[in-house]
Design a protein around this motif. Structure first.
Motif, short mmCIF file in Angstrom:
data_model
loop_
_atom_site.label_atom_id
_atom_site.label_comp_id
_atom_site.label_asym_id
_atom_site.label_seq_id
_atom_site.Cartn_x
_atom_site.Cartn_y
_atom_site.Cartn_z
N ALA A 226 5.51 5.37 7.54
CA ALA A 226 5.78 6.82 7.61
C ALA A 226 4.83 7.50 6.62
O ALA A 226 3.62 7.29 6.71
CB ALA A 226 7.23 7.15 7.36
N ILE A 227 5.34 8.22 5.64
CA ILE A 227 4.43 8.94 4.72
C ILE A 227 4.21 8.17 3.41
O ILE A 227 3.69 8.70 2.44
CB ILE A 227 4.96 10.36 4.41
N GLY A 228 4.62 6.90 3.39
CA GLY A 228 4.34 6.06 2.23
C GLY A 228 5.40 6.10 1.14
O GLY A 228 5.20 5.57 0.05
N TYR A 229 6.55 6.69 1.44
CA TYR A 229 7.59 6.83 0.42
C TYR A 229 8.12 5.48 -0.06
O TYR A 229 8.06 5.18 -1.25
CB TYR A 229 8.74 7.70 0.96
N SER A 230 8.62 4.66 0.86
CA SER A 230 9.18 3.37 0.43
C SER A 230 8.08 2.47 -0.16
O SER A 230 8.32 1.74 -1.12
CB SER A 230 9.90 2.66 1.58
N ALA A 231 6.87 2.56 0.40
CA ALA A 231 5.76 1.75 -0.13
C ALA A 231 5.49 2.12 -1.59
O ALA A 231 5.34 1.25 -2.45
CB ALA A 231 4.51 1.96 0.72
N LEU A 232 5.46 3.41 -1.85
CA LEU A 232 5.19 3.85 -3.22
C LEU A 232 6.32 3.46 -4.17
O LEU A 232 6.08 3.02 -5.30
CB LEU A 232 4.96 5.38 -3.25
N ARG A 233 7.54 3.57 -3.69
CA ARG A 233 8.67 3.20 -4.55
C ARG A 233 8.65 1.70 -4.87
O ARG A 233 8.94 1.29 -5.99
CB ARG A 233 9.98 3.63 -3.89
N MET A 234 8.29 0.90 -3.87
CA MET A 234 8.20 -0.55 -4.12
C MET A 234 7.06 -0.84 -5.09
O MET A 234 7.19 -1.65 -6.02
CB MET A 234 7.99 -1.30 -2.80
N ALA A 235 5.93 -0.16 -4.90
CA ALA A 235 4.77 -0.37 -5.77
C ALA A 235 5.12 -0.01 -7.22
O ALA A 235 4.72 -0.70 -8.16
CB ALA A 235 3.59 0.45 -5.27
N LYS B 251 -0.97 11.28 5.98
CA LYS B 251 -0.12 11.84 4.93
C LYS B 251 0.16 10.76 3.87
O LYS B 251 0.11 11.02 2.66
CB LYS B 251 1.19 12.30 5.58
N ALA B 252 0.41 9.54 4.33
CA ALA B 252 0.66 8.43 3.40
C ALA B 252 -0.58 8.20 2.53
O ALA B 252 -0.48 8.04 1.30
CB ALA B 252 1.01 7.16 4.17
N GLU B 253 -1.75 8.22 3.17
CA GLU B 253 -3.00 8.04 2.43
C GLU B 253 -3.12 9.09 1.32
O GLU B 253 -3.46 8.77 0.18
CB GLU B 253 -4.19 8.25 3.38
N SER B 254 -2.83 10.31 1.69
CA SER B 254 -2.98 11.40 0.75
C SER B 254 -1.97 11.30 -0.40
O SER B 254 -2.34 11.44 -1.57
CB SER B 254 -2.88 12.72 1.52
N TYR B 255 -0.73 11.01 -0.07
CA TYR B 255 0.28 10.87 -1.14
C TYR B 255 -0.04 9.68 -2.04
O TYR B 255 0.05 9.77 -3.27
CB TYR B 255 1.68 10.71 -0.55
#
Ligand code: SAH
Ligand code: MG
Length: 216
Positions: free
Chosen positions: A62-71, A91-95
């Motif tokens: 999606a927009i990278g939310y869970s990926a960022l939280r895991m990171a 959007k994920a790339e940008s965030y």
């Protein structure tokens, strides 16, 4: 599912997120992007803190939310994540670029059912997080579970589908098909010989499937 009041109570005790994450949560809310529910992601993150995977595959960025939280909670961990919707991928790339974790995350654009070869080069994975098209969970599982390390864990989100899987009659035809598929997936998963699975009624329902090794 769990009583609204209880969910609000738990939420009221969760630490506030960074400005960037808050912005992502707002964007998701306003644009109907189905990022993980707060209590659900907190539970998943806690399981990951305990498991300490070094390499995670996520199906459905999606927009990278869970990926960022895991990171964020696992700064030494690599996260490979797949998204087929171009706008969300961008959007994920940008965030992610605005975060301090860009280098930890490998974003792949395309249909997860067609990216096996590319993903394989990034593996093997200690954890696989399935959070994409609900009708295809078993396909994602079959395709990517061979890339799991010994005693690796597969987390599947939305397996309770707002509680619909527990209802006898579902009104809408399209919904009914989806519910059937999820019910079949859940049963298949619980009966799988190579995995021990538990379904947690948190967020929209998370199945946790741990691969049995030779030593169990
Ligand atoms: N994990 C995210 C939310 C993912 S929402 C978070 O919690 O922040 C599910 C996403 O999966 C959607 O953006 C959808 O476009 C994507 N998706 C669904 N089926 C897919 C597929 N076959 N391949 C790649 N992405 C898929
Ligand atoms: Mg989800």
């Amino acid at each position: 599912m769990v009583h609204e009041e209880i969910i609000s109570y738990i939420e009221s005790n969760i630490k506030p997120r960074s400005e960037l994450l808050a912005e992502m949560e707002m964007y998701a809310e306003e644009n109907n992007v189905p990022i993980m529910e707060l209590v659900g992601i907190e539970a998943l993150l806690q399981l990951l803190r305990i498991q300490q995977p070094k390499n995670i595959l996520e199906v459905g960025t999606a927009i990278g939310y869970s990926a960022l939280r895991m990171a964020e909670i696992l700064p030494q961990t690599k996260i490979v994540t797949i998204e087929r919707d171009e706008e969300r991928y961008q959007k994920a790339e940008s965030y992610l670029s605005q975060s301090h974790h860009r280098d930890q995350v490998v974003t792949l654009f395309g249909d997860a059912l067609e990216l096996e070869k590319t993903v394989e080069k990034e593996g093997p994975f200690d954890a696989i997080f399935i959070d994409a098209a609900k009708g295809q969970y078993q396909k994602f599982f079959d395709l990517y579970s061979p890339m799991l390390t010994e005693h690796g864990v597969i987390y599947s989100d939305n397996v309770l589908f707002k509680g619909l899987v527990a209802q006898e009659e579902v009104e809408q035809k399209r919904m009914r098909q989806m519910v059937k598929k999820l019910q079949n997936y859940n049963r298949w998963l619980m009966e799988h010989e190579d995995y021990d699975t538990a379904i947690l009624p948190v967020g929209d329902g998370i199945a946790i499937s741990r691969k049995r090794g030779g030593s169990k």
